[in-house]
Design an enzyme around this catalytic site. Structure first.
Site, PDB file in Angstrom:
ATOM      1  N   TYR A 155     111.542 -31.681  18.409  1.00 32.97           N
ATOM      2  CA  TYR A 155     112.118 -32.379  17.376  1.00 32.97           C
ATOM      3  C   TYR A 155     111.865 -32.798  16.288  1.00 32.97           C
ATOM      4  CZ  TYR A 155     111.546 -37.710  18.727  1.00 32.97           C
ATOM      5  OH  TYR A 155     110.956 -38.503  18.983  1.00 32.97           O
ATOM      6  N   GLU A 208     100.164 -45.950  22.080  1.00 36.12           N
ATOM      7  CA  GLU A 208     100.800 -45.834  20.813  1.00 36.12           C
ATOM      8  C   GLU A 208     102.375 -46.775  21.223  1.00 36.12           C
ATOM      9  OE1 GLU A 208     102.363 -42.823  19.504  1.00 36.12           O
ATOM     10  OE2 GLU A 208     102.957 -42.116  21.657  1.00 36.12           O
ATOM     11  N   LEU A 248     101.509 -38.950  20.049  1.00 40.18           N
ATOM     12  CA  LEU A 248     101.924 -38.972  19.276  1.00 40.18           C
ATOM     13  C   LEU A 248     101.026 -38.489  17.434  1.00 40.18           C
ATOM     14  CD1 LEU A 248     104.316 -36.751  18.562  1.00 40.18           C
ATOM     15  CD2 LEU A 248     105.399 -38.324  17.035  1.00 40.18           C
TER      16      LEU A 248
END
Ligand code: PDD
Length: 286
Positions: free
Chosen positions: A33, A181, A205
């Site tokens: 996505y 993160e 990411l």
């Protein structure tokens, strides 16, 4: 208001959109996505999001059903069908429908393509004044966090665990003891006026907002280091930010029930926030 969504080549009301329960996205979480912000009715950093989508699809051997131009055209049609100036688009490509259960995907499946948009709300005054509260949690995700897979159960579990501890979010600590993160964001810290962020790797990411902030820092002569960070670095930070396409950069003012720096959003955050707004305005005329 009634929302229109895009599903496999057609626009339709959200309530009427339906897919097969045999879709591998539904049964296996087998898909990729993207979340793309829209400022002043314009896609922000589309090319970078498209590249990351391609990288994710390549990593899991799903073919991208659309070219960049096709994606842009369908996403712009979605934007046009909604009244909000600022939006965030969710798009998903799953591997497609397979009738007989098998972890191994059948050959030549047709990917399922879904996209919808939501209004993008500005960050509240309360957050601008007080920042957010986070706790550190063990990063329980897999070893390919660079792939934006729809399989988000660990992220959901960690978000719930953070809420149960009275926090807004969590900062994740890897098995190597290093900070990765947030549950749905990248991390920056400020120490003595300089910015630090963990380097891109399989552990995080590669955020597009992270890239934008790195560029802003370089343009404005704020020293920035791509560097691994320990829990101690986090505890000693003057400022901590979490960055994402839906939140820009959020100041973290409480870490594990202790104040971060002064306990208020810091001066570097305030500066970068203003530069970020200018960067958004720069796309209006393009
Ligand atoms: N998430 N890291 C993770 C784990 C994320 O899920 C996200 C974004 C980011 C920031 O990436 P970007 O700056 O490109 O938005 C980092 C989106 C917003 C989501 O899942 O809704």
């Amino acid at each position: 208001m009634k929302q229109t969504v895009y599903l496999n080549g057609l626009f339709c009301p959200m309530e009427q959109a339906s897919i097969s329960p045999q879709d591998r996205g539904f049964l296996f979480g087998d898909g990729i996505y993207e979340v793309i912000p829209v400022f002043n009715r314009k896609l922000f950093k589309f090319d970078a999001h498209f590249d990351r989508l391609n990288n994710g699809l390549d990593a899991v051997s799903i073919r991208n059903p659309h070219t960049a131009e096709e994606w842009k055209s369908l996403l712009n049609q979605l934007i046009e069908r909604h009244p909000w100036d600022n939006q965030f688009i969710y798009l998903q490509v799953s591997r497609g429908v397979q009738m007989i259960r098998d972890h191994m995907p059948a050959d030549n499946l047709t990917p399922t393509v879904y996209a919808y948009t939501n209004p993008l709300k500005p960050v509240s005054d309360k957050i601008i004044q007080q920042g957010i509260k986070v706790v550190t949690l063990e990063d329980i995700r897999w070893l390919r966090c660079d792939v934006k897979a729809i399989t988000l159960l660990p992220n959901v579990m960690m978000k719930i665990a953070a809420k149960n501890q009275g926090a807004d979010d969590a900062i994740l600590v890897g098995r190597d003891g290093l900070i990765s993160e947030g549950t749905a964001s990248n991390l920056f810290i400020v120490k003595q006026g300089e910015l630090f962020t963990p380097p891109t790797s399989h552990k995080i990411l590669p955020g597009i907002t992270r890239l934008v902030i790195e560029n802003i820092a370089r343009q404005h002569n704020i020293t920035i280091h791509d560097q691994e960070l320990s829990q101690n670095d986090l505890e000693q930070a003057d400022e901590i930010w979490l960055t994402s396409s839906t939140k820009d950069a959020l100041p973290v003012c409480t870490l594990n029930d202790k104040p971060v720096g002064s306990g208020k959003p810091g001066p570097i955050w305030l500066k970068v926030k203003d530069y970020f707004e200018t960067t958004k305005l720069a796309i209006i005329d393009k």
